[in-house]
Design an enzyme around this catalytic site. Structure first.
Site, short mmCIF file in Angstrom:
data_model
loop_
_atom_site.label_atom_id
_atom_site.label_comp_id
_atom_site.label_asym_id
_atom_site.label_seq_id
_atom_site.Cartn_x
_atom_site.Cartn_y
_atom_site.Cartn_z
N CYS A 97 0.83 -1.21 0.00
CA CYS A 97 0.00 0.00 0.00
C CYS A 97 0.87 1.26 0.00
O CYS A 97 1.64 1.47 0.94
CB CYS A 97 -0.90 -0.01 1.23
SG CYS A 97 -1.80 1.54 1.48
N GLU A 104 -4.85 8.06 9.08
CA GLU A 104 -4.69 8.94 7.92
C GLU A 104 -3.19 9.12 7.69
O GLU A 104 -2.48 9.76 8.47
CB GLU A 104 -5.35 10.28 8.17
CG GLU A 104 -5.04 11.37 7.15
CD GLU A 104 -5.28 10.92 5.71
OE1 GLU A 104 -4.32 11.04 4.91
OE2 GLU A 104 -6.39 10.44 5.40
N SER A 105 -2.70 8.56 6.59
CA SER A 105 -1.25 8.53 6.35
C SER A 105 -0.61 9.91 6.30
O SER A 105 0.50 10.12 6.79
CB SER A 105 -0.94 7.77 5.06
OG SER A 105 -1.45 8.48 3.92
N ARG A 128 -14.69 1.21 6.50
CA ARG A 128 -13.67 0.47 5.77
C ARG A 128 -12.43 0.28 6.65
O ARG A 128 -12.09 1.12 7.48
CB ARG A 128 -13.29 1.18 4.48
CG ARG A 128 -14.41 1.17 3.44
CD ARG A 128 -13.92 1.62 2.06
NE ARG A 128 -12.90 0.74 1.54
CZ ARG A 128 -13.13 -0.44 0.96
NH1 ARG A 128 -14.36 -0.89 0.84
NH2 ARG A 128 -12.14 -1.17 0.49
N ILE A 129 -11.75 -0.84 6.43
CA ILE A 129 -10.55 -1.19 7.20
C ILE A 129 -9.35 -0.90 6.32
O ILE A 129 -9.13 -1.57 5.31
CB ILE A 129 -10.57 -2.67 7.62
CG1 ILE A 129 -11.89 -3.01 8.32
CG2 ILE A 129 -9.37 -2.98 8.49
CD1 ILE A 129 -12.19 -2.16 9.54
N VAL A 150 -5.10 0.59 5.88
CA VAL A 150 -3.76 0.79 6.43
C VAL A 150 -3.22 2.10 5.85
O VAL A 150 -3.62 2.49 4.75
CB VAL A 150 -2.82 -0.39 6.06
CG1 VAL A 150 -3.15 -1.61 6.87
CG2 VAL A 150 -2.88 -0.70 4.55
N TYR A 199 -5.78 4.94 -8.80
CA TYR A 199 -6.90 4.11 -8.35
C TYR A 199 -8.17 4.46 -9.12
O TYR A 199 -8.98 3.58 -9.43
CB TYR A 199 -7.13 4.31 -6.85
CG TYR A 199 -6.04 3.71 -5.99
CD1 TYR A 199 -6.11 2.38 -5.59
CD2 TYR A 199 -4.94 4.46 -5.60
CE1 TYR A 199 -5.11 1.82 -4.81
CE2 TYR A 199 -3.93 3.92 -4.83
CZ TYR A 199 -4.02 2.59 -4.43
OH TYR A 199 -3.02 2.04 -3.68
#
Length: 330
Positions: free
Chosen positions: A61, A146-147, A128-129, A131, A197
């Site tokens: 990811c 939140e990256s 939603r799950i 990473v 995406y």
């Protein structure tokens, strides 16, 4: 039969990515749910401490990959622990797997699925799950998923625990460049980070065509910036470079059409151990075997075999670090 539910029976099926597709066929990314903040002095309620926090990530990811790079650049490997989930994403969502190379069991919460970790933080959670997940071992809750916010915490709030003075002084989001970094991040996120995406998950020709056009127009902008600058902001490495790199590193590069982007990717890859955070097996296997509605047979293509350690000569681009991205906006 004992009548005791199995783990699979008690875990809800993960919502498909198709639930994020609009009526026009366009992929729309869901917002992150946990948005707490860690501060050095603890004013937020979450104090930066060694050994207290844990990252759940996927090496496939790009959003999670950002956090691993910041952890590496800031020398926080011994301060913040990490668990890598299975690259195979099936109907029950991200899972832990100690039997697959590069993956691990959940030694922090002893769970089988990442959804169970979310539900430890909020038993009523049904979103939603995703990473990355930044977990607080002390309070047993999720701080943030939140990256973009996690990397900023790692950039500044754990400086007291960096291994070297150089790592403590490294600032990937300098105050004087923040407005410009934010502006560039906005269109790079929209058209490249999320754009790939939107292309891959589009379910209508119109949605796909629009996303592809935006993606390549944005790549053209980046190629122009990098033709004159070593990094997106001159000779200064910033979070904008890291955010862009993790997406480009996840996709097949057209090194002939985008020679400056390809050189940039190799430059970042070869920087300060960043290459150690990249796992191409996880990336390729995840994208070709997890999304069976796109690739029904899960066939993984051979190649292309690109040499990310080849000479890039980006250091020759000596540009004033304050110049920024040549005035190109979104």
């Amino acid at each position: 039969m004992s009548g005791v539910p199995t783990v699979l029976e008690t875990i809800e099926v993960q919502p498909s990515w198709k639930t994020n597709v609009s009526s026009s066929g366009e992929y729309v990314r869901a917002q992150s749910s946990f948005r707490h903040w860690i501060t050095a002095e603890g004013s937020s309620g979450f104090t930066a401490e060694p050994g207290r926090y844990h990252l759940y990530v996927s090496l496939a990811c790009p959003w999670a990959h950002r956090t691993l790079i910041l952890r590496k650049l800031k020398g926080l490997e011994d301060i913040i622990s990490v668990t890598v989930v299975d690259w195979l994403l099936e109907e029950h969502g991200w899972a832990f797997n100690g039997q697959r190379a590069g993956c691990a069991p959940d030694t922090v919460n002893s769970k089988v699925y990442l959804r169970e970790v979310y539900q430890l933080a909020d038993p009523a959670y049904n979103g939603r799950i995703t990473v990355p997940v930044l977990w607080d071992k002390k309070e047993r809750t999720i701080v943030n998923n939140e990256s973009s916010e996690i990397i900023r915490m790692l950039n500044t709030e754990f400086n007291a625990f960096c291994q070297t003075e150089e790592q403590r002084n490294l600032d990937l989001y300098p105050a004087d460049l923040r407005p410009e970094i934010d502006a560039l991040n906005e269109w790079v996120y929209r058209d490249i980070n999320n754009g790939v995406y939107k292309c891959g998950f589009a379910t209508s020709q119109v949605a796909y065509d629009g996303s592809v056009i935006n993606l390549f127009e944005a790549l053209d902008k980046v190629e122009l910036i990098l033709s004159e600058n070593r990094y997106l902001f001159g000779t200064l490495l910033t979070e904008a470079d890291i955010r862009l790199f993790t997406t480009l590193c996840n996709r097949k590069l057209q090194s002939v059409d985008y020679k400056n982007i390809w050189g940039f990717v190799r430059d970042i890859y070869q920087t300060a151990g960043i290459g150690e955070t990249v796992n191409f097996d996880h990336i390729v296997n995840h994208y070709y075997q997890s999304h069976r509605t796109i690739n029904p047979n899960g066939i993984v293509p051979i190649g292309p075999h690109l040499d990310f350690n080849s000479v890039h000569e980006r250091g020759k681009l000596a540009v004033d670090a304050t110049v920024g991205p040549t005035g190109i906006s979104g």
